[in-house]
Write an enzyme that holds these catalytic residues in place. Structure first.
Site, PDB file in Angstrom:
ATOM      1  N   ASN A  73      12.003  79.892  69.453  1.00 58.31           N
ATOM      2  CA  ASN A  73      10.856  80.052  70.343  1.00 58.31           C
ATOM      3  C   ASN A  73      10.794  81.450  70.959  1.00 58.31           C
ATOM      4  OD1 ASN A  73      10.830  76.705  71.004  1.00 58.31           O
ATOM      5  ND2 ASN A  73       8.873  77.788  71.052  1.00 58.31           N
ATOM      6  N   SER A  74      11.901  82.168  70.951  1.00 64.40           N
ATOM      7  CA  SER A  74      11.966  83.464  71.622  1.00 64.40           C
ATOM      8  C   SER A  74      10.876  84.409  71.143  1.00 64.40           C
ATOM      9  CB  SER A  74      13.331  84.107  71.372  1.00 64.40           C
ATOM     10  OG  SER A  74      14.354  83.385  71.993  1.00 64.40           O
TER      11      SER A  74
ATOM     12  N   ASP B 299      13.700  92.868  77.615  1.00 64.42           N
ATOM     13  CA  ASP B 299      13.672  92.009  76.431  1.00 64.42           C
ATOM     14  C   ASP B 299      12.269  91.868  75.837  1.00 64.42           C
ATOM     15  OD1 ASP B 299      14.848  90.550  74.445  1.00 64.42           O
ATOM     16  OD2 ASP B 299      14.928  88.676  75.568  1.00 64.42           O
TER      17      ASP B 299
ATOM     18  N   HIS C 127      15.512  90.971  71.738  1.00 63.66           N
ATOM     19  CA  HIS C 127      16.721  90.436  71.114  1.00 63.66           C
ATOM     20  C   HIS C 127      16.453  89.835  69.731  1.00 63.66           C
ATOM     21  CE1 HIS C 127      15.477  86.491  72.945  1.00 63.66           C
ATOM     22  NE2 HIS C 127      16.090  85.994  71.891  1.00 63.66           N
TER      23      HIS C 127
ATOM     24  N   GLY D 159      19.275 106.394  91.571  1.00 64.70           N
ATOM     25  CA  GLY D 159      20.698 106.377  91.891  1.00 64.70           C
ATOM     26  C   GLY D 159      20.993 105.858  93.283  1.00 64.70           C
TER      27      GLY D 159
END
Length: 541
Positions: free
Chosen positions: A296-297, A226, A186, A350
């Site tokens: 901090n990410s 992420d 992100h 699936g």
């Protein structure tokens, strides 16, 4: 920068947007291959598929059972394998070998490489996975010098007639001497977003030289977990060693390093508060109480020996000490795919299900729903089957199963062993090859659009429905899955349920069923309710 949006299993309020009326889609049915016209049509489609996806064509040929078609598919996949070996594309070659092995290719020994050799070749150049890649110091100052500030320059933003520098600030850390860096997806999302046509430039700032911005590029990224791998042309001042999940437990001391609100070289400490928070669609994340703020990410969460045990990804500003990090095991699983370049596409078959427990013991993954037309459906996996082994690895829990899928990219064939009636005296066992499809951004959309409503309600809301009449909106609840949306809403077996409408919010993060019910737990009073569910969950695989 804003903190990362995290998966929240319960939706308190939803703003309704685009609306989907109640519909019954055309549901996929397995063709009857005993009919010559049907068989020939499927063979034709499979042969046409070879040019686009020869691995999937190979799997489909095995389902048809036509030896000539199967032979042509084997030839194509072997040719792709040989080409990958010649180009030293070891990640691709390994996955093609795995697919051929799962399909019992008879000349596997003639391919020139063994699975073990391909695995070694695939891993030996991946930054962060080489045992001698870390710097090995135990000085806190050294740890800090191995971190960087990530800058995404987005140009100028106009607000109230004034121009402001528009940027995203995050953190990262070196995992190799030649400049490979880990951060959050992100943080760099604007750089890799194909829909973003605005100005973006990616830089890093070294901890020891905060005045200079050094250009960097994104190598691989994964929105679902992420994580992102960056590369910059500098020699790393310090290289972190990646730890292991066995090194850390609840209550252990940890440290977080990063650039909160742009303040470089910031180190905070705390403990591991929990290790099994289900905030992502895949896997469990770590909860920590070390101070984490915007910026901090992407920074490292380390133990007292300086080993990276997690990657900081989110904090909840309104709650002190409630912060989260991605366990290093997931990073280690994904590094080969991130290093190979591009967006990481996760695999799935699936289906939907949970860990099967027998006498309190984890005994496999119980399949509670299968998507018509999906890989599991075509391979013969059905509701009630319990998956106990994947790609030669025994699995006792859903997390173990998801971990195997996370290590195996989409467009690969694996062998799956399942057991029917596992808790009976005479369980039946089957082993089938399954093609791993690309996991959709929204599994719920795939289910809602690909199955009839009463079946789709099982994985989405946890309610097994039986029609009361020819009216497709009126049902009786025959079962409620434990821990599901329906269970938390208080529904019980034999409750009456009428579906009034289905809606999806503008952000496409939630699906809502507007229902009328006579609920036993509410004294059979007439109740109008809105049942909200997220568009993904950890139970789709």
């Amino acid at each position: 920068m804003r903190k990362n949006k995290i998966f929240v299993p319960v939706i308190a309020a939803v703003v309704f947007g685009s609306c989907s009326s109640i519909k019954e889609p055309v549901v996929y049915e397995i063709p009857d291959y005993t009919l010559e016209d049907v068989r020939n049509d499927e063979i034709k489609k499979t042969l046409e598929l070879i040019e686009k996806n020869n691995v999937q064509a190979l799997w489909r040929a095995s389902i048809i059972g036509d030896e000539e078609t199967l032979g042509k598919c084997f030839e194509s996949v072997v040719a792709s394998f040989n080409s990958a070996v010649e180009d030293k594309s070891w990640f691709v070659a390994r996955n093609l070998f795995k697919s051929l092995k799962s399909m019992d290719y008879k000349d596997l020994s003639k391919l020139g490489k063994t699975e073990a050799e391909l695995e070694k070749l695939c891993m030996e150049s991946v930054p962060g996975l080489v045992s001698s890649s870390g710097s090995g110091s135990k000085k806190v100052s050294s740890f800090i010098s191995g971190t960087v500030t990530i800058w995404v320059d987005k140009g100028i933003a106009i607000h109230n007639g004034y121009g402001y520098a528009d940027r995203v600030i995050g953190s990262g850390f070196f995992i190799s001497n030649d400049g490979y860096i880990i951060t959050n997806n992100h943080v760099i999302a604007d750089v890799v977003d194909p829909k973003n046509e605005n100005y973006t430039r990616l830089f890093i700032k070294l901890a020891e030289d905060s005045d200079n911005r050094i250009p960097a590029k994104v190598i691989g990224w994964d929105p679902l977990m992420d994580l992102a791998l960056l590369k910059t042309e500098v020699a790393a001042p310090y290289v972190f060693n990646l730890g292991s999940s066995t090194d850390l437990d609840v209550g252990d001391k940890i440290y977080a390093i990063g650039s909160p609100i742009g303040l470089e070289r910031t180190l905070t400490s705390g403990i591991v508060s929990a290790v099994d928070r289900k905030l992502f669609s895949l896997g469990s994340v770590m909860q920590i109480d070390a101070a984490v703020n915007s910026g901090n990410s992407g920074g490292p969460c380390i133990d007292s020996n300086g080993k990276v045990q997690a990657v900081v990804f989110a904090g909840m500003l309104q709650y002190n000490g409630l912060n989260f990090a991605i366990p290093v095991e997931y990073l280690k699983m994904e590094l080969p795919a991130l290093y190979s370049g591009g967006k990481l596409v996760h695999s799935w078959v699936g289906a939907y299900g949970k860990t099967k427990k027998i006498m309190g013991k984890d005994s496999g993954v119980e399949v509670q729903y299968v998507l018509p037309g999906g890989s599991a459906f075509r391979s013969g996996i059905g509701v009630g089957d319990v998956i106990v082994e994947v790609d030669g690895v025994k699995v006792s829990t859903l997390d173990e199963f998801q971990n195997v899928l996370m290590k195996t990219p989409a467009k690969t064939i694996v062998k799956v062993k399942s057991v029917s009636e596992i808790d009976s005296e005479n369980p039946s066992e089957k082993v089938v090859p399954i093609y791993l499809s690309s996991r959709p951004d929204s599994p719920v959309s795939a289910v809602y659009e690909g199955d009839i409503l009463k079946n789709a309600f099982v994985p989405i809301f946890g309610l097994k429905l039986e029609p009361t009449s020819s009216n497709k909106k009126k049902y009786v609840i025959r079962d409620v899955l434990k821990g599901s949306v329906g269970d938390e809403a208080g529904f019980s077996e034999n409750d009456y349920l009428e579906i009034r409408n289905i809606k999806i919010n503008d952000e496409k993060t939630a699906i809502i069923a507007e229902v009328y019910s006579k609920n036993r737990k509410k004294g059979y009073l007439d109740v109008n309710m809105a049942l909200p569910a997220t568009m993904d969950s950890p139970y789709y695989f």
